[in-house]
Design an enzyme around this catalytic site. Structure first.
Site: not given
Ligand SMILES: Cc1ncc(C[n+]2csc(CCOP(=O)(O)OP(=O)(O)O)c2C)c(N)n1
Ligand SMILES: [Mg+2]
Lengths: 164, 577
Positions: B50, B112-113, B162, B477
């Site tokens: 979803e 449920f749900q 529902k 990042m």
């Molecule tokens: C759902 C979610 N969890 C954690 C983060 C924190 N976060 C920001 S950038 C990142 C790393 C992303 O890695 P990747 O997709 O490999 O991209 P890169 O920076 O290596 O280009 C994380 C964990 C986020 N933005 N969203």
């Protein structure tokens, strides 16, 4: 600074929780919040007592206005207004000395004794929050069993009105 | 003739002109699914999770301006949409999410749900409804679309028990809706507009700072006119890219944490700023204490609460960006001679000096693939005309920096919430809305895994998305912040045990490609883009040590950017070493 904000909102299930949720989500203070339907049963009127810097109060009113259920609001504290709070206090009044003291104080504060038992008096008082606070201070010599405060209701003076 | 509540819901979608909805069935939604089955006007796209449905609807909405529609079942169906709803909410994307709910009589019984859908979505929707009477479905749907699309757009949830979808009623779709409690102001106060014009004309060091509101509000044309009239330096947030063509000589590039040096310096040094559909987000302003110390601000926004929230605004203008800009341009065009052109020329000299630093230059390499180079090649090979979705991380910033957007609604990314997992499902929505266009999902090795299941949806509906995975084997990042601010302690940012993306893509029925050498990038991308009717997953092994520059670190101001090594001041070099 302390503010009293009056809000007219659709009398819908969930409207109250949207307002409460907004205050907690954005970290705004709520000192008291009261809500009840108005003469128009499709509308509720809410009175919120809050505090914050001018910038925060501005955000509070803007965020409240943004809620889809909110029809209108005013900050009562921006103009002349009247605020009232209802307070019920149950105190120990088991001997003459205590009863006389309580009766004397309630007279001064223009309240009423609304229930009497062998051991207790129950008092009713209305007034501004500061008057209610002062009354509680005055009761410091008496043993307080229970305090119930309604929270503030407010209305603008003169022609100033909040209408849909 | 009476029809069921479920049929009413679907008729509402038809009458609203909805062509696609994204969803996933379950018990509480089965009557609605039955109603969908019995017609073919509204096409249902079956996602694999979803969250994917919400991001797909979101991508659909961002790329078209039409509302995205989602249909899910109660309980876990709803909780799985929360990330997507919050993503849309943060970026003001119009969306209507229809949720099945347990039968009215069971609400509150921990059935449920059952979840409290209205309660759980409340903090991340523009509004939500629980329908309690079959006769209210049509008017509620009308309100839902009206609220989602008007004012500052946003997601609206409609929760339908529902039993109500089984009950019968007469159907008619309301033509219009009037809500006494909801009447957004779009026009803009004429006096305020004049004040704004006065301030703009008095400027000696002006900046035009624009955001996502210009894209969402379809005000690009009016903005281009404004820039054309004034020829003031102009910058955009991450969300506003494309509103002014990147190639426009007055455009300084993106501002903010990874914006260009010239944009951020111009923000810092300006004396008059006009903010248009931009909300002074912390990723844009840096430390507020150090924000543009000598500026006077005009701000245009449809949402009064966005004005003056983070910074003091001298001339607030509440209204729709396109309407306000139209009025402003009209007034401006008669008063252009009031501009102090010699001051503006001196300001441009200064700005161009900052520009000449070329803050987006990077060290090219023949040995190892630089991620910036990959984005630049993608730009070249798509003539800068592709729809680009992205996830969150370094790759997102490189996409924003190096894929220069000429048109609005081409750059589809989660700016406000920063949701990893957004890119692929969003691309599905974009591709469905634009079947003949090139849609590229620029993603990272960590992000892509978060909604990888949607590769299956892509096969089912023949969506020829190009997934461009800038694979640095890291949450790049996160790794970058750990390098800069945590003494290179790379805590849990290494992506150990990554799948073989090529065979993964193949097992989903798509084409997988791996690129490991710089000299192969161009040919591989070309081959992929030429496959017009297939999804191609291009796994590009990039330099894992590369960082996003320039950068405003936390707690710093616009004038304290960290430049790429060799480009910054000596002091910055020392601080970073
Ligand atoms: C759902 C979610 N969890 C954690 C983060 C924190 N976060 C920001 S950038 C990142 C790393 C992303 O890695 P990747 O997709 O490999 O991209 P890169 O920076 O290596 O280009 C994380 C964990 C986020 N933005 N969203
Ligand atoms: Mg990575």
């Amino acid at each position: 600074m302390r503010r009293i904000i009056s809000v007219l909102l659709e009398n819908e299930a969930g409207a109250l929780s949207r307002v409460a949720g907004l205050f907690s989500a954005r970290g705004y203070n709520i000192e008291s919040l009261t809500v009840a339907p108005t003469d128009d049963p499709s509308l509720s009127r809410m009175t919120i007592v809050t505090s914050g810097t001018d910038a925060i109060i501005e955000q509070i009113t803007k965020q409240l206005n943004k809620l889809v259920d909110v029809v209108k609001l005013i900050d009562l504290t921006e103009g002349k207004h009247i605020e009232r709070e209802l307070m019920l206090v149950k105190v120990t009044a088991s001997n003459n000395e205590q009863r006389e003291e309580v009766a004397r104080l309630i007279g001064i504060f223009r309240g009423r004794i609304i229930d009497v038992t062998e051991l207790t008096y129950t008092l009713e008082m209305t007034g501004s929050t500061s008057k209610a606070d002062a009354f509680l201070d005055a009761l410091s010599q008496v043993e307080i069993i229970e305090v119930v405060r309604s929270g503030v209701s407010g209305i603008g003076r003169g022609k100033r009105a909040l209408k849909a | 003739m009476t029809i069921t509540g479920a049929d009413v819901l679907v008729r509402c979608l038809q009458d609203e002109g909805i062509e696609h909805i994204f969803g996933y069935p379950g018990g509480a939604a089965l009557h609605i699914y039955d109603a969908i089955y019995k017609q073919d006007q509204v096409k249902h796209i079956l996602v694999r999770h979803e969250q994917g449905a919400t991001h797909a609807a979101d991508g659909y909405a961002r790329s078209t301006g039409k509302p995205g529609v989602v249909l899910v079942t109660s309980g876990p169906g709803v909780t799985n949409t929360i990330t997507g709803i919050a993503t849309a909410y943060m970026d003001s994307i119009p969306m209507v999410v229809i949720c099945g709910q347990v039968p009215s009589g069971l609400i509150g019984d921990d059935a449920f749900q059952e979840v409290d859908t209205v309660g759980i979505t409340c903090p991340c929707v523009k509004h939500n409804f629980l329908v309690k009477d079959v006769n209210d479905i049509a008017s509620t749907m009308k309100k839902a679309f009206h609220i989602a699309m008007s004012g500052r757009p946003g997601p609206v949830v409609v929760d339908v028990p529902k039993d109500i979808t089984a009950e019968k009623t007469d159907y008619s779709y309301p033509e219009s809706v009037i809500m006494r409690s909801y009447q957004p102001n779009t026009k803009g106060n004429p006096k305020q507009i004049t004040k704004g014009v006065d301030l703009l004309l008095s400027a000696k060091r002006p900046i035009i700072y624009t955001g996502g509101g210009v894209v969402i509000g379809d005000a690009s044309e009016q903005l281009r006119e404004l820039v054309g009239l004034l020829n003031y330096p102009s910058t955009s947030t991450l969300m506003g890219l494309g509103a002014i063509p990147a190639s426009h000589p007055d455009f300084l590039g993106m501002l903010g944490m990874h914006g260009t040096y010239e944009s951020n310096m111009a923000m810092y040094e300006c004396d008059v700023m006009i903010a248009i559909g931009a909300r002074f987000d912390d990723r844009v302003t840096g430390d507020l204490e150090k924000f543009s110390p000598n500026t006077r601000i005009v701000q245009i926004d449809i949402d009064p609460s966005s004005i003056g929230k983070n910074v003091k605004v001298e001339v607030p203008i509440v209204g729709d960006c396109s309407e306000v800009l139209t009025a402003m341009n009209k007034e401006l065009s008669g008063r252009l001679d009031e501009i102090d052109r010699s001051a503006i020329n001196r300001w441009w000299e200064q700005v161009n000096q900052w520009r000449s630093l070329d803050s987006l230059a990077y060290n090219e390499s023949d040995e190892i693939i630089k991620p910036q180079f990959v984005v630049q090649k993608a730009l070249e090979l798509t003539d800068g005309d592709a729809y680009i979705t992205s996830d969150v991380g370094q790759h997102q910033m490189w996409a924003a920096q190096y894929y220069t957007f000429e048109k609005p609604r081409r750059w589809i990314n989660s700016g406000g919430l920063g949701t990893m997992g957004f890119g692929l499902p969003a691309a599905m929505g974009v591709q469905l809305a634009h079947p003949d266009e090139t849609v590229v999902c620029i993603t990272g090795d960590a992000s892509i895994i978060m909604c990888i299941q949607e590769l299956s949806t892509c096969l089912q509906y023949g969506l020829p998305i190009k997934v461009l995975n800038l694979n640095n084997r890291y949450m790049g990042m996160v790794r970058q912040w750990q390098e800069f601010f945590y003494d290179r302690r790379y805590s849990h940012s290494y992506m150990d045990a990554l799948p073989d993306f090529v065979s993964l893509a193949e097992s989903f029925g798509h084409i997988g490609m791996r690129v490991e050498k710089p000299e192969d990038v161009e040919a591989a991308l070309k081959e992929a883009f030429d496959m017009k009717d297939r999804l191609v997953f291009i796994d590009v092994m990039t330099d894992h040590t590369e960082n996003v520059y320039p950068m405003i670190a936390a707690g710093k101001g616009h004038n304290e950017m960290v430049m790429k090594p060799g480009q910054g001041s000596d002091q910055q070099e020392r601080e970073l070493a």
